[in-house]
Structures are given as structure tokens and as C-alpha cells.
Design a protein around this motif. Structure first.
Motif, PDB file in Angstrom:
ATOM      1  N   TRP A 285      18.391  42.574  27.232  1.00 57.35           N
ATOM      2  CA  TRP A 285      17.941  41.514  28.272  1.00 57.35           C
ATOM      3  C   TRP A 285      16.256  41.727  28.174  1.00 57.35           C
ATOM      4  CZ3 TRP A 285      20.045  36.772  28.778  1.00 57.35           C
ATOM      5  CH2 TRP A 285      21.403  36.532  28.691  1.00 57.35           C
TER       6      TRP A 285
ATOM      7  N   PRO B   8      24.778  51.611  29.166  1.00 53.57           N
ATOM      8  CA  PRO B   8      23.733  50.876  29.596  1.00 53.57           C
ATOM      9  C   PRO B   8      22.397  51.502  29.980  1.00 53.57           C
ATOM     10  CG  PRO B   8      25.207  51.321  31.390  1.00 53.57           C
ATOM     11  CD  PRO B   8      25.724  52.131  30.306  1.00 53.57           C
TER      12      PRO B   8
ATOM     13  N   VAL C 217      27.141  39.317  25.675  1.00 51.44           N
ATOM     14  CA  VAL C 217      26.414  40.124  26.801  1.00 51.44           C
ATOM     15  C   VAL C 217      26.149  39.531  27.989  1.00 51.44           C
ATOM     16  CG1 VAL C 217      24.225  39.889  25.554  1.00 51.44           C
ATOM     17  CG2 VAL C 217      24.501  41.769  26.874  1.00 51.44           C
ATOM     18  N   TYR C 218      26.292  40.011  28.883  1.00 52.04           N
ATOM     19  CA  TYR C 218      26.188  39.605  30.332  1.00 52.04           C
ATOM     20  C   TYR C 218      24.988  40.126  31.157  1.00 52.04           C
ATOM     21  CZ  TYR C 218      30.603  37.470  29.295  1.00 52.04           C
ATOM     22  OH  TYR C 218      31.906  36.946  28.900  1.00 52.04           O
ATOM     23  N   LEU C 219      24.389  39.533  31.970  1.00 55.21           N
ATOM     24  CA  LEU C 219      23.560  40.264  32.820  1.00 55.21           C
ATOM     25  C   LEU C 219      23.867  39.584  34.341  1.00 55.21           C
ATOM     26  CD1 LEU C 219      21.045  42.216  32.946  1.00 55.21           C
ATOM     27  CD2 LEU C 219      19.828  40.124  33.035  1.00 55.21           C
TER      28      LEU C 219
ATOM     29  N   TYR D  20      18.539  50.585  32.166  1.00 58.15           N
ATOM     30  CA  TYR D  20      17.973  49.674  33.105  1.00 58.15           C
ATOM     31  C   TYR D  20      16.576  50.250  33.312  1.00 58.15           C
ATOM     32  CZ  TYR D  20      22.744  48.337  34.041  1.00 58.15           C
ATOM     33  OH  TYR D  20      23.951  47.972  34.144  1.00 58.15           O
TER      34      TYR D  20
ATOM     35  N   ALA E 216      17.265  45.361  30.874  1.00 56.15           N
ATOM     36  CA  ALA E 216      18.254  45.968  30.548  1.00 56.15           C
ATOM     37  C   ALA E 216      18.689  46.172  29.067  1.00 56.15           C
ATOM     38  CB  ALA E 216      19.489  45.374  31.432  1.00 56.15           C
TER      39      ALA E 216
ATOM     40  N   CYS F 141      17.733  37.176  25.440  1.00 57.77           N
ATOM     41  CA  CYS F 141      18.598  38.045  24.742  1.00 57.77           C
ATOM     42  C   CYS F 141      18.338  38.563  23.495  1.00 57.77           C
ATOM     43  CB  CYS F 141      19.975  37.434  24.894  1.00 57.77           C
ATOM     44  SG  CYS F 141      21.285  38.296  23.999  1.00 57.77           S
TER      45      CYS F 141
ATOM     46  N   ILE G  19      24.189  45.166  33.194  1.00 57.75           N
ATOM     47  CA  ILE G  19      24.450  44.649  31.961  1.00 57.75           C
ATOM     48  C   ILE G  19      25.947  44.970  31.548  1.00 57.75           C
ATOM     49  CG2 ILE G  19      23.628  46.709  30.672  1.00 57.75           C
ATOM     50  CD1 ILE G  19      22.263  44.589  28.727  1.00 57.75           C
TER      51      ILE G  19
END
Length: 127
Positions: free
Chosen positions: A36, A61, A82-84, A63, A49, A99, A73
Motif C-alpha cells: 500500500w 509484513p 490485501v487489506y490495510l 511498515y 506497508a 495498492c 497489512i
């Protein structure tokens, strides 16, 4: 063809949370990089991240200092989303969030390292 579609942005007050999602299609490499980034108008895109998946499915991960401890993340089980998760949002987190996928070379936090990008989702934090 690899496509990335972000969602989950919005307007929130400082101290609240948001979760961004990015559905990645067509990225079938056994070892994957996704990340991200965020960007304000007229400024460079900056990393937030990143997450690496090895060919056994293990993940790692990464950051930037600005978000460490507040953002998380993660990936879904299929490794195609993929999530944040963004907690304790502050006004300085206001930005367009993008993304990225498929880091070919270079540093994970360098935007030029990634081949594919989504269209972005706006996050606005008011104090």
C-alpha cells in the motif's frame, strides 16, 4: 493481465479506524509482493506497508515508521486480497491510497519497484 481494485476509503474523524481492501486478479507468481502506498496531490507516492508471500505461503509484513503500530497489512487465505487496517487515524493520514503488486526489483518501499497499480481509494481524516 493483472488488475487491482481498491475499496474501503472514506471520511472519518481523527482517532477512528478504516479498513482498505484490494482485490488482485491475475497475479499468479508463487512468491508475491503487495503493498500500500499513498499520495497527496503534487507529492511523491510514499510507501505505507508491504507484505511478502513466499512459495510456501508464509508472509512477512513491512511498515514505514509513520504507520508502524497503527496500521496492519494482511492477506486473505487465497492470497488474492490485501487489506490495510488503519487504526487511530490522524489528519496527516489523509491521502489517496493505492495498492501495488509485483515488486520486480528495488526496495519494497520504492514505488518504482512495482509493476501493477490500482486506481486508488481516498481516505480523509478530519480533526
Amino acid at each position: 493481465q493483472v488488475t487491482l481494485v481498491e475499496s474501503g476509503g472514506g471520511s472519518v474523524q481523527a482517532g477512528r479506524s478504516l479498513r482498505l481492501s484490494c482485490v488482485v486478479s491475475g497475479y499468479t507468481a508463487p512468491r508475491k509482493w503487495m503493498a500500500w502506498f499513498r499520495q497527496l496531490p503534487g507529492q511523491e507516492r510514499e510507501a505505507v506497508a508491504g507484505i511478502y508471500t513466499d512459495d510456501l505461503g508464509g508472509t512477512a509484513p513491512y511498515y514505514t515508521l509513520a504507520v508502524r503500530g497503527r496500521f496492519t497489512i494482511s492477506l486473505n487465505g487465497a492470497k488474492d486480497t490485501v487489506y490495510l487496517r488503519m487504526n487511530n487515524l490522524q489528519s496527516e493520514d489523509t491521502s489517496m491510497y493505492y495498492c501495488a503488486a509485483d515488486r520486480s526489483s528495488g526496495d519494497w518501499d520504492d514505488a518504482i519497484s512495482y509493476r501493477y497499480w490500482g486506481q486508488g481509494t481516498q481516505v480523509t481524516v478530519s480533526s
